[in-house]
Motif scaffolding. Structure first.
Motif, PDB file in Angstrom:
ATOM      1  N   GLU A 284      44.040  40.659  36.839  1.00 60.44           N
ATOM      2  CA  GLU A 284      43.485  40.770  38.180  1.00 60.44           C
ATOM      3  C   GLU A 284      43.674  42.183  38.729  1.00 60.44           C
ATOM      4  OE1 GLU A 284      44.137  37.292  40.819  1.00 60.44           O
ATOM      5  OE2 GLU A 284      45.539  36.630  39.266  1.00 60.44           O
TER       6      GLU A 284
ATOM      7  N   SER B  85      33.231  46.785  36.302  1.00 64.81           N
ATOM      8  CA  SER B  85      33.055  45.875  37.431  1.00 64.81           C
ATOM      9  C   SER B  85      31.982  46.345  38.396  1.00 64.81           C
ATOM     10  CB  SER B  85      34.399  45.746  38.176  1.00 64.81           C
ATOM     11  OG  SER B  85      34.263  45.113  39.422  1.00 64.81           O
TER      12      SER B  85
ATOM     13  N   ASN C 250      36.176  37.749  39.523  1.00 67.55           N
ATOM     14  CA  ASN C 250      36.835  39.063  39.519  1.00 67.55           C
ATOM     15  C   ASN C 250      37.961  39.171  38.491  1.00 67.55           C
ATOM     16  OD1 ASN C 250      35.168  39.281  41.735  1.00 67.55           O
ATOM     17  ND2 ASN C 250      36.791  39.669  43.218  1.00 67.55           N
ATOM     18  N   LYS C 251      38.038  38.238  37.539  1.00 65.21           N
ATOM     19  CA  LYS C 251      39.134  38.203  36.582  1.00 65.21           C
ATOM     20  C   LYS C 251      38.635  38.351  35.147  1.00 65.21           C
ATOM     21  CE  LYS C 251      41.653  34.995  39.596  1.00 65.21           C
ATOM     22  NZ  LYS C 251      42.219  33.626  39.709  1.00 65.21           N
TER      23      LYS C 251
ATOM     24  N   GLN D  16      32.966  35.931  37.055  1.00 64.33           N
ATOM     25  CA  GLN D  16      32.524  36.252  38.405  1.00 64.33           C
ATOM     26  C   GLN D  16      33.601  36.013  39.464  1.00 64.33           C
ATOM     27  OE1 GLN D  16      28.612  35.466  39.771  1.00 64.33           O
ATOM     28  NE2 GLN D  16      27.747  35.234  37.736  1.00 64.33           N
TER      29      GLN D  16
ATOM     30  N   ASP E 232      32.643  46.986  41.253  1.00 69.53           N
ATOM     31  CA  ASP E 232      33.279  47.978  42.124  1.00 69.53           C
ATOM     32  C   ASP E 232      33.076  49.402  41.615  1.00 69.53           C
ATOM     33  OD1 ASP E 232      35.119  48.276  40.023  1.00 69.53           O
ATOM     34  OD2 ASP E 232      36.671  47.106  41.008  1.00 69.53           O
TER      35      ASP E 232
ATOM     36  N   HIS F  68      40.343  44.179  39.832  1.00 67.62           N
ATOM     37  CA  HIS F  68      39.013  44.583  40.276  1.00 67.62           C
ATOM     38  C   HIS F  68      38.722  43.976  41.646  1.00 67.62           C
ATOM     39  CE1 HIS F  68      37.419  46.788  36.890  1.00 67.62           C
ATOM     40  NE2 HIS F  68      37.773  45.840  36.038  1.00 67.62           N
ATOM     41  N   THR F  69      37.940  44.698  42.444  1.00 67.73           N
ATOM     42  CA  THR F  69      37.616  44.221  43.789  1.00 67.73           C
ATOM     43  C   THR F  69      36.221  43.617  43.869  1.00 67.73           C
ATOM     44  OG1 THR F  69      36.845  46.432  44.420  1.00 67.73           O
ATOM     45  CG2 THR F  69      39.161  45.899  44.856  1.00 67.73           C
ATOM     46  N   SER F  70      35.567  43.491  42.729  1.00 71.07           N
ATOM     47  CA  SER F  70      34.256  42.859  42.666  1.00 71.07           C
ATOM     48  C   SER F  70      34.125  42.165  41.315  1.00 71.07           C
ATOM     49  CB  SER F  70      33.141  43.893  42.851  1.00 71.07           C
ATOM     50  OG  SER F  70      31.872  43.265  42.926  1.00 71.07           O
ATOM     51  N   LYS F  71      32.999  41.503  41.087  1.00 75.58           N
ATOM     52  CA  LYS F  71      32.778  40.755  39.859  1.00 75.58           C
ATOM     53  C   LYS F  71      33.000  41.630  38.628  1.00 75.58           C
ATOM     54  CE  LYS F  71      29.324  37.848  42.103  1.00 75.58           C
ATOM     55  NZ  LYS F  71      27.894  37.467  42.177  1.00 75.58           N
TER      56      LYS F  71
END
Length: 255
Positions: A5, A27, A241-242, A239, A29, A7-10
């Protein structure tokens, strides 16, 4: 086995390093993140101005390539994190991969073509391959290097001769005709793992028969899937974010 974990987006894409001790992800982001598989430590690479849709690592582990909706392919020094080459395209880049000798990079583009560039010069190696009627969502070299597999926004998969672009085989892998497909060939070339943006369950197929042999269960839709170089692991970009890491002997179980 592990969930990464940060990323701040998908998370759009993921790839293993050759030694399998690290993974790199891209990502929405706009960043690439290099993860330590055992500790979870992370290094962030910045340079793209839009979503990163494709990543790959050279076989010697010294270079990373990424493709983005900012219409560029970037080659990075894996140790310093600096960009060494930027290739501008006329269309969104959906997928990238190094050739086995790391002398070339193949990319799948929104304009329905697959293109191959020289890493040294940044120039096209030969004329673009017209792959599918829709955008080319994923491109992958076979373990032998003489084939390229591609997946389209219509859920179809095709196998090409990597030397001349001749189409050798095509089939339908997913039911959602308007949804992109990601794919990854096993190191032995005997199995093909695929995922679909509109589905939570990626599949593994037997290449020789086209038979589905396994399923990987997720709680959210899956953007991309990747075999590790040894074939012992599969990574999925989700999707939520992981990034999920699977052991192949257990890949039909729910995480």
């Amino acid at each position: 086995m592990r969930v990464f974990e940060g990323h701040t987006s998908k998370v759009r894409c993921v790839c293993f390093y050759p030694d399998e001790n690290k993974l790199v992800s891209g990502s929405g982001d706009g960043t690439l993140r290099i993860w330590d598989r055992k500790t979870g430590a992370v290094e962030v690479l910045k340079g793209h101005t839009f979503d990163v849709w494709g990543v790959d690592v050279s076989r010697d582990g010294k270079m990373v390539v990424s493709g983005s909706w900012d219409k560029t392919v970037r080659i990075w020094n894996a140790e310093s994190g600096e960009t060494t080459c930027t290739i501008e395209t006329q269309s969104w880049v959906k997928s990238v991969q190094f050739s086995h000798d790391s002398s070339r990079v193949v990319a799948g583009l929104e304009d329905s073509t697959a293109r191959v560039w020289s890493v040294e010069t940044g120039k096209l190696a030969f004329e673009p391959i017209k792959c599918h009627r829709g955008s080319v969502e994923c491109v992958r070299y076979s373990p032998s290097g003489d084939r390229i597999a591609s997946a389209s926004a219509r859920g179809s998969v095709a196998i090409w001769n990597s030397h001349n672009g001749e189409q050798l085989r095509t089939w339908k892998a997913h039911n959602n005709v308007d949804s992109p497909t990601s794919l990854s060939l096993s190191p032995t070339g005997t199995h093909l793992a695929t995922s679909n943006w509109d589905e939570k369950i990626p599949f593994v197929f037997d290449i020789s028969t086209g038979e589905q042999v396994a399923a990987l269960w997720h709680g959210e839709n899956v953007n991309e899937i990747a075999y590790s170089p040894s074939g012992q692991f599969i990574a999925t970009a989700c999707q939520d974010n992981k990034v999920y890491l699977w052991q192949v002997s257990f890949y039909s179980r729910r995480p």
